[in-house]
Every structure is written in C-alpha cells, then in structure tokens.
Write a protein that holds these residues in place. Structure first.
Motif, PDB file in Angstrom:
ATOM      1  N   TYR A   8       0.870  -1.164   0.000  1.00  0.00           N
ATOM      2  CA  TYR A   8       0.000   0.000   0.000  1.00  0.00           C
ATOM      3  C   TYR A   8       0.915   1.224   0.000  1.00  0.00           C
ATOM      4  O   TYR A   8       1.472   1.597   1.040  1.00  0.00           O
ATOM      5  CB  TYR A   8      -0.879  -0.065   1.256  1.00  0.00           C
ATOM      6  N   ARG A  10       2.103   5.279  -1.530  1.00  0.00           N
ATOM      7  CA  ARG A  10       1.537   6.566  -1.941  1.00  0.00           C
ATOM      8  C   ARG A  10       1.218   6.537  -3.429  1.00  0.00           C
ATOM      9  O   ARG A  10       0.157   6.992  -3.857  1.00  0.00           O
ATOM     10  CB  ARG A  10       2.508   7.696  -1.620  1.00  0.00           C
ATOM     11  N   GLU A  11       2.122   5.967  -4.225  1.00  0.00           N
ATOM     12  CA  GLU A  11       1.933   5.940  -5.676  1.00  0.00           C
ATOM     13  C   GLU A  11       0.869   4.942  -6.123  1.00  0.00           C
ATOM     14  O   GLU A  11       0.390   5.036  -7.255  1.00  0.00           O
ATOM     15  CB  GLU A  11       3.241   5.587  -6.376  1.00  0.00           C
ATOM     16  N   GLY A  12       0.577   3.961  -5.251  1.00  0.00           N
ATOM     17  CA  GLY A  12      -0.421   2.972  -5.656  1.00  0.00           C
ATOM     18  C   GLY A  12      -0.227   1.634  -4.966  1.00  0.00           C
ATOM     19  O   GLY A  12       0.396   1.556  -3.901  1.00  0.00           O
ATOM     20  N   GLN A 120      -9.311   0.434  -6.007  1.00  0.00           N
ATOM     21  CA  GLN A 120      -9.894   1.772  -5.845  1.00  0.00           C
ATOM     22  C   GLN A 120     -11.192   1.836  -6.630  1.00  0.00           C
ATOM     23  O   GLN A 120     -11.307   1.269  -7.721  1.00  0.00           O
ATOM     24  CB  GLN A 120      -8.917   2.841  -6.349  1.00  0.00           C
ATOM     25  N   PRO A 125     -10.615   6.512  -1.960  1.00  0.00           N
ATOM     26  CA  PRO A 125      -9.174   6.309  -2.086  1.00  0.00           C
ATOM     27  C   PRO A 125      -8.815   4.862  -2.447  1.00  0.00           C
ATOM     28  O   PRO A 125      -9.654   3.964  -2.364  1.00  0.00           O
ATOM     29  CB  PRO A 125      -8.657   6.644  -0.686  1.00  0.00           C
ATOM     30  N   SER A 126      -7.585   4.684  -2.821  1.00  0.00           N
ATOM     31  CA  SER A 126      -7.012   3.352  -3.018  1.00  0.00           C
ATOM     32  C   SER A 126      -6.809   2.703  -1.656  1.00  0.00           C
ATOM     33  O   SER A 126      -6.305   3.346  -0.726  1.00  0.00           O
ATOM     34  CB  SER A 126      -5.677   3.544  -3.757  1.00  0.00           C
ATOM     35  N   ARG A 127      -7.219   1.442  -1.500  1.00  0.00           N
ATOM     36  CA  ARG A 127      -7.120   0.781  -0.191  1.00  0.00           C
ATOM     37  C   ARG A 127      -6.716  -0.684  -0.355  1.00  0.00           C
ATOM     38  O   ARG A 127      -6.873  -1.268  -1.425  1.00  0.00           O
ATOM     39  CB  ARG A 127      -8.477   0.863   0.540  1.00  0.00           C
ATOM     40  N   TYR A 199      -1.177  -1.161  -9.566  1.00  0.00           N
ATOM     41  CA  TYR A 199      -2.263  -0.201  -9.716  1.00  0.00           C
ATOM     42  C   TYR A 199      -1.768   1.173  -9.269  1.00  0.00           C
ATOM     43  O   TYR A 199      -1.294   1.327  -8.134  1.00  0.00           O
ATOM     44  CB  TYR A 199      -3.483  -0.613  -8.874  1.00  0.00           C
ATOM     45  N   ARG A 200      -1.845   2.151 -10.142  1.00  0.00           N
ATOM     46  CA  ARG A 200      -1.407   3.512  -9.783  1.00  0.00           C
ATOM     47  C   ARG A 200      -2.604   4.312  -9.263  1.00  0.00           C
ATOM     48  O   ARG A 200      -3.653   4.362  -9.910  1.00  0.00           O
ATOM     49  CB  ARG A 200      -0.799   4.223 -10.995  1.00  0.00           C
ATOM     50  N   THR A 201      -2.409   4.925  -8.093  1.00  0.00           N
ATOM     51  CA  THR A 201      -3.482   5.677  -7.434  1.00  0.00           C
ATOM     52  C   THR A 201      -4.179   6.622  -8.406  1.00  0.00           C
ATOM     53  O   THR A 201      -3.516   7.355  -9.151  1.00  0.00           O
ATOM     54  CB  THR A 201      -2.898   6.482  -6.248  1.00  0.00           C
ATOM     55  N   ASP A 202      -5.486   6.591  -8.376  1.00  0.00           N
ATOM     56  CA  ASP A 202      -6.369   7.466  -9.168  1.00  0.00           C
ATOM     57  C   ASP A 202      -6.364   7.181 -10.669  1.00  0.00           C
ATOM     58  O   ASP A 202      -7.011   7.910 -11.432  1.00  0.00           O
ATOM     59  CB  ASP A 202      -6.033   8.964  -8.941  1.00  0.00           C
TER      60      ASP A 202
END
Lengths: 245, 245
Positions: A8, A10-12, A120, A125-127, A199-202
């Motif tokens: 988990y 910051r970037e994903g 996500q 948010p990504s979790r 998986y990249r956040t957002d």
C-alpha cells in the motif's frame, strides 16, 4: 501453501501471488490466486487468496454471482466503495462457511483461508485489506504499508527493513520480488510462476498485470543479483574484534 | 518463543541462542537457553533448547544427574561418543515425557520442545544434532550445514543463500548474527541478549562463549550495516524494463 503480498504505497498498490497449490506433497498443481475486476475509469479491484482452494474458489464464485447484503445483491463490479467491497468479500466467506463448514468439519478439514483485497473505486481512495476466514478484516496503513497472506515469514524481513509508504512503485516491485524469492527458496510449497499486478493511485485502470515465469529475464536477474549482493554484503562485514584467531 | 541456530562447519561449530521466554505476551523473562559441558582436552558439548521451559530445564537436570541407559547411569560428562550423547538427550526427553506428559496433557499443554546438541568427544568427530520431543534426532551434514530450532523462518533465507560447510567460522559468526537480527526484528518473542558459542574442530575446548547485549558494539554495527546494505542492494537493482512509466 501460498505466498501473497500486497503493498500500500503513496503511488499505488503492488500485489504479487504465487501459483502453487498442494494437497499433500505428491499432488502439486498450478492455480492462479489473483482475481481482478476492472471497469476502466470507474474501478479496479484485485483479490489474492491463500488457504483451502475449494473454499477460496467458491468465495470468488459467490462474489461473481452476487452476494445479498442489506436487501440488495452486490458484486465487486457494483459495490459502491472499497470498504463495502471488503465487507462483501467477508460476507461471501461467511456464506461459504455456513454452507460448507459443517461438512468440512466432519471430515476434519479446517476452514482455513485468508484473502487480500486491493483497489480503488471512483470517488474513494485506493485501499488494501486482509480478510480473515471469519469474514472480518484489517487494512494496511501508512505505518504498516504491506500485508501478507500464506507463508509470510521468509519474505517479511526485507519488507520490515526497506519498505515505506513513500517507496516508489518501481522499488516496491523489486522488494516484492525479493520477498517472493526468499520464500520460493525456503518453502517448496510456494512455486513459480508468479502473478504481479500494479495499480497507480487514481488511474482507475490496471497499471500492469504480468505473469513471471522461471525464464523471465528480469526476475532471474533480480534473483541472481540479490543472492550475490547478500553474499557480498556479509563478506564485507568486518569480523568480530573479540573473535580469537 | 525462541530462536536458536547451529552451524556445522569444516572449521568447527557456531551456536547461537536468544534468551527470551514468554508465558503470554505479558509475562516475558530472560532465561539462558545454552548449556555447556566442557572437559578441556577431552570433550565439549553444548545444548540449545526451544519450547516449554519447564520441560527443557527438567531435561537438562536429568542430564546433570545422570540417565540410565543399558544398565549404566550416564551424563554428558561420561557418555563415550557424540552419537551416544544425542541418544542420552533423547532418553532424558522421553523420561520427562513419561513423568510429566500425562499431567501436561490433562492441562491441555502440549509436550512441545526441541533441542540442539553440538560438540566433540575425544576420539570422534565434531557433530551437531537436533533432538525432537519424541527423543529421536537428526544430524547436520555437509549438504545442509545448519540446524535451527524455534522461530526459524525469518532467519533462514540468509543461511540458505550464503552458508556452506566450507564457510570460515568468522563468516559463520556474521551469518548467525544476521540470521538472529532478522528474527529479532520480525518476532518480538525472540529477544536480546543472545548467547554465542564457538567450537573449533579438534580443539576439545570452548573456543569462545560470549553474551551479546543490545549495547554490544559489534552486534550493533552488524545490524546497522546489514540494514544499510540490504537497502542499498535493492536500490541498486535496475527497475523492470516492462514497467510502464
């Protein structure tokens, strides 16, 4: 046995699973333990599984067919948030336990599984969650930015030492491959090939999904260089000054 | 919990044990798990123990008082060979099981221990054994020149990767300290200080016996440099060429 690890960051998210299953040492097979649901632009969910394969496959089938929660039938493609998705997986586990638990127990088979769910859904948010066989779950946090299921001990020290929430995804991929390699070397019931998901956040789409075999040049290089680096590192340590000659 | 490791090397034996015992997470104590018998010029035997402390201490007391085998009462100071010494330890374990097993069982406590016995007796070679709770045992060989008892998984990968029978003792000491450090970091029920013993083949005397505390400058240096070396090693790995930017 199985080894799955999820980061988990910051970037994903980085998720990795092996593919070996065994029913005794003389019945060894290859089964993917990574399932992915993707609706590009809307959601990505990936589930990794460890433990009794009959149970985890049935859980996944329940999730595909839909699980009744509060008067509505939901799947991972329709559930509105990651928290609700983790609850849905837990609910599916409980349904399988209700249906199969007594018969398994009668045969002396324990209801022994654990699942990881990462992803996500648009608007949240990504979790990353770890769901237990009782259907309850925990979530990775900034303090402890990784989760493991299955044979987790061999591959934990490198993560304990090197991984942080701010670790870039590219470095996270190296770390999970090293962690997996340590496990592969020490436990024969964890086996190649391995399945990697990034998986990249957002982004709301799968960043990368790749199966790495024994012949994958990059994974081979990581394994060789890592072994060489460890040997070099310990040889470079000075000997204890209190050691008699 | 406990972590003990023993190396069976051409140059001799390296044995290391932690000192933490716990009866639940709120009852943690320090107990030495290394016992040594030395008759300089004649024999050196060291025993490491893991598992229920009441059992392992009683086993050691039996060995001190003497165990009846084939019509004679033997101790580790009188037994004529290392093989017979391993048998004697196994016999002591079985006696404790016969005496205490039923009462433990009635309380739902499993008879759960493992022991390591290393050393040399004049006229025979240096040997290293692992004795199970049934009193049976295995021996380290050139192919697998180390044995572990207790919480062994965290500290195994580095040994699997770097240790060989021909590894010099000075390097073996570094490896067991790294192996212990990995375990200490990942499992709180394995704790400092740690006890180290070195035995050089055919010396028939203890080469070194040393307790390492948290403040030991060498062990601190090993821990710091090892962590730094691992971080550096993974950062030096090139990123996967298949990773999308």
């Amino acid at each position: 046995m199985t080894y799955c690890v999820g980061l988990y960051l910051r970037e994903g998210l980085v998720m990795l699973s092996d593919t070996r299953t065994n029913a005794g040492v003389d019945n060894i097979s290859t089964f993917g333990k990574m399932q992915v649901e993707e609706v590009p632009g809307e959601r990505v969910l990936a589930m990794l599984s460890a433990g009794n394969l009959a149970i985890t496959q049935t859980v996944w089938n329940h999730l595909q067919e839909g699980v009744w929660v509060g008067g509505e039938k939901l799947t991972l493609r329709t559930v509105p948030s990651m928290f609700r998705a983790a609850q849905l997986v837990g609910q599916a586990v409980r349904e399988v336990f209700a249906a199969d638990g007594p018969a398994l127990s009668a045969q002396g088979v324990s209801f022994d599984i654990s699942l990881m769910l990462g992803g996500q859904i648009a608007g949240g948010p990504s979790r990353l969650f770890l769901i237990y066989s009782a259907g309850n779950f925990i979530e990775a946090t900034i303090d402890t930015p990784f989760l493991q299921i299955g044979e987790h001990k061999y591959g934990k020290p490198i993560l304990d030492r090197a991984l942080e929430y701010g670790t870039p995804i590219a470095d996270g991929v190296k770390l999970v491959l090293v962690s997996m390699d340590s496990t592969l070397r020490s436990n024969l019931t964890v086996g190649l090939p391995i399945d990697l998901l990034i998986y990249r956040t957002d982004s709301l789409e799968v960043g990368l999904r790749r199966r790495l075999t024994e012949d994958d040049p990059y994974f081979r290089m990581v394994r060789e260089r890592w072994s060489a680096a460890l040997r070099e590192a310990y040889l470079r340590l000075p000997p204890p000054d209190w050691l008699p000659a």
